[in-house]
Design a protein around this motif. Sequence first.
Motif, PDB file in Angstrom:
ATOM      1  N   VAL A   1      55.653  37.990  33.456  1.00  0.00           N
ATOM      2  CA  VAL A   1      56.022  39.078  32.545  1.00  0.00           C
ATOM      3  C   VAL A   1      54.987  39.185  31.421  1.00  0.00           C
ATOM      4  O   VAL A   1      54.512  40.273  31.076  1.00  0.00           O
ATOM      5  CB  VAL A   1      57.442  38.874  31.981  1.00  0.00           C
ATOM      6  N   ARG A   2      54.615  38.027  30.873  1.00  0.00           N
ATOM      7  CA  ARG A   2      53.597  38.030  29.796  1.00  0.00           C
ATOM      8  C   ARG A   2      52.279  38.616  30.296  1.00  0.00           C
ATOM      9  O   ARG A   2      51.613  39.369  29.588  1.00  0.00           O
ATOM     10  CB  ARG A   2      53.355  36.593  29.323  1.00  0.00           C
ATOM     11  N   ARG A   3      51.910  38.240  31.519  1.00  0.00           N
ATOM     12  CA  ARG A   3      50.645  38.732  32.092  1.00  0.00           C
ATOM     13  C   ARG A   3      50.692  40.251  32.213  1.00  0.00           C
ATOM     14  O   ARG A   3      49.740  40.941  31.858  1.00  0.00           O
ATOM     15  CB  ARG A   3      50.442  38.068  33.451  1.00  0.00           C
ATOM     16  N   ARG A   4      51.816  40.765  32.700  1.00  0.00           N
ATOM     17  CA  ARG A   4      51.966  42.214  32.867  1.00  0.00           C
ATOM     18  C   ARG A   4      51.892  42.927  31.510  1.00  0.00           C
ATOM     19  O   ARG A   4      51.218  43.946  31.355  1.00  0.00           O
ATOM     20  CB  ARG A   4      53.315  42.495  33.563  1.00  0.00           C
ATOM     21  N   MET A   5      52.580  42.366  30.512  1.00  0.00           N
ATOM     22  CA  MET A   5      52.561  42.988  29.185  1.00  0.00           C
ATOM     23  C   MET A   5      51.163  42.954  28.582  1.00  0.00           C
ATOM     24  O   MET A   5      50.722  43.905  27.926  1.00  0.00           O
ATOM     25  CB  MET A   5      53.555  42.275  28.266  1.00  0.00           C
TER      26      MET A   5
ATOM     27  N   PRO B   1      38.239  33.684  32.095  1.00  0.00           N
ATOM     28  CA  PRO B   1      38.420  32.747  33.215  1.00  0.00           C
ATOM     29  C   PRO B   1      39.789  32.960  33.864  1.00  0.00           C
ATOM     30  O   PRO B   1      40.790  33.133  33.147  1.00  0.00           O
ATOM     31  CB  PRO B   1      38.319  31.374  32.551  1.00  0.00           C
ATOM     32  N   TYR B   2      39.830  32.988  35.174  1.00  0.00           N
ATOM     33  CA  TYR B   2      41.048  33.243  35.973  1.00  0.00           C
ATOM     34  C   TYR B   2      41.630  34.625  35.677  1.00  0.00           C
ATOM     35  O   TYR B   2      42.740  34.924  36.113  1.00  0.00           O
ATOM     36  CB  TYR B   2      42.133  32.184  35.713  1.00  0.00           C
ATOM     37  N   GLY B   3      40.908  35.456  34.933  1.00  0.00           N
ATOM     38  CA  GLY B   3      41.450  36.756  34.533  1.00  0.00           C
ATOM     39  C   GLY B   3      42.565  36.651  33.514  1.00  0.00           C
ATOM     40  O   GLY B   3      43.230  37.638  33.213  1.00  0.00           O
ATOM     41  N   GLU B   4      42.773  35.463  32.948  1.00  0.00           N
ATOM     42  CA  GLU B   4      43.932  35.223  32.083  1.00  0.00           C
ATOM     43  C   GLU B   4      43.589  35.425  30.605  1.00  0.00           C
ATOM     44  O   GLU B   4      42.582  34.909  30.116  1.00  0.00           O
ATOM     45  CB  GLU B   4      44.431  33.785  32.291  1.00  0.00           C
TER      46      GLU B   4
ATOM     47  N   TYR C   1      42.211  24.553  39.284  1.00  0.00           N
ATOM     48  CA  TYR C   1      43.285  24.989  38.387  1.00  0.00           C
ATOM     49  C   TYR C   1      43.872  26.307  38.894  1.00  0.00           C
ATOM     50  O   TYR C   1      43.154  27.182  39.347  1.00  0.00           O
ATOM     51  CB  TYR C   1      42.708  25.193  36.990  1.00  0.00           C
ATOM     52  N   ALA C   2      45.178  26.454  38.818  1.00  0.00           N
ATOM     53  CA  ALA C   2      45.811  27.739  39.152  1.00  0.00           C
ATOM     54  C   ALA C   2      46.650  28.181  37.963  1.00  0.00           C
ATOM     55  O   ALA C   2      47.453  27.403  37.444  1.00  0.00           O
ATOM     56  CB  ALA C   2      46.681  27.593  40.387  1.00  0.00           C
ATOM     57  N   PRO C   3      46.452  29.430  37.500  1.00  0.00           N
ATOM     58  CA  PRO C   3      47.262  29.940  36.384  1.00  0.00           C
ATOM     59  C   PRO C   3      48.742  29.905  36.720  1.00  0.00           C
ATOM     60  O   PRO C   3      49.133  29.960  37.885  1.00  0.00           O
ATOM     61  CB  PRO C   3      46.770  31.379  36.227  1.00  0.00           C
ATOM     62  N   ARG C   4      49.575  29.847  35.700  1.00  0.00           N
ATOM     63  CA  ARG C   4      51.016  29.714  35.908  1.00  0.00           C
ATOM     64  C   ARG C   4      51.590  30.958  36.573  1.00  0.00           C
ATOM     65  O   ARG C   4      51.194  32.068  36.287  1.00  0.00           O
ATOM     66  CB  ARG C   4      51.687  29.469  34.554  1.00  0.00           C
ATOM     67  N   ARG C   5      52.550  30.730  37.466  1.00  0.00           N
ATOM     68  CA  ARG C   5      53.156  31.826  38.230  1.00  0.00           C
ATOM     69  C   ARG C   5      54.654  31.928  38.010  1.00  0.00           C
ATOM     70  O   ARG C   5      55.341  32.591  38.767  1.00  0.00           O
ATOM     71  CB  ARG C   5      52.879  31.642  39.739  1.00  0.00           C
ATOM     72  N   ASP C   6      55.192  31.229  37.004  1.00  0.00           N
ATOM     73  CA  ASP C   6      56.627  31.337  36.741  1.00  0.00           C
ATOM     74  C   ASP C   6      56.936  32.729  36.183  1.00  0.00           C
ATOM     75  O   ASP C   6      56.027  33.476  35.803  1.00  0.00           O
ATOM     76  CB  ASP C   6      57.060  30.238  35.765  1.00  0.00           C
TER      77      ASP C   6
END
Length: 251
Positions: free
Chosen positions: A15-19, A140-143, A5-10
């Motif tokens: 932006v959500r990840r950064r926030m 998991p995945y740091g997400e 599995y790879a977390p979404r990169r769109d």
Amino acid sequence: MTLAYAPRRDLVSKVRRRMTQHYAARPAKLAFAEPVLSITFDDFPASAAIEGARILERHGARGTYYTASGMAGVEGPCGMGYAAPDIARLAAAGHEIGCHTSSHADCAQRDVFTTLEDLAHNRDALRRMGAPAPRSHAYPYGETKPQVKDNLPPRFMSARGILPGLNVGATDLAQLHAYPLFGPGGMDRVMKALKRAAKRKAWVIGFTHDVADTPSPWGTRSDELESLLTEARRLDFVILPVTAALERRLA
Ligand SMILES: [Zn+2]
């Protein structure tokens, strides 16, 4: 971390990840009397329980094993998963058994209640394997997302992400920084981080999966783990599991 599995990169996900990373759900000011290193294993493969633990113990150190109960005995890209009896053995030897959800799902993509159920399920499964209720967590995945960070069970003293950085001064206990002990330049980067941390009496967390002479792309070579621990001791680090490190903080 890992794998098929790879977390979404769109763009929206980025932006959500950064926030999420910038939102401090559990702000703290961390200070230590000496530099601290924590070695953590995610998922985790059997080689982390055997070779990883052997190397740490030879240095008088213990690690944190972020365990997904659903990965017991499951073969994956990092090799065979841990076996249930590893849990009680590691805990008895003084290693920390942390939480990594049971399902190893991407917590940024699910509603918070499903994630909380997953955390409770993992706690119950780990208890049946002979570990106390985990006091630390790694996403998991740091997400993750703000609602998850806000609603972590109070028994967790910390939750760890995968964004590199020193943990000292203003820190979010709901998303601790950690350096990968694998990947191109990974070991060089953490070695440099050790030198900076030694001067600032900061806390360095490293994370990996398997430990072997020829590891997977997400794992660490045995001799590199040895070198890291040797260097940390030379620089007068204390090497502790994550929760023990937090309990040692001055502020
Ligand atoms: Zn993982």
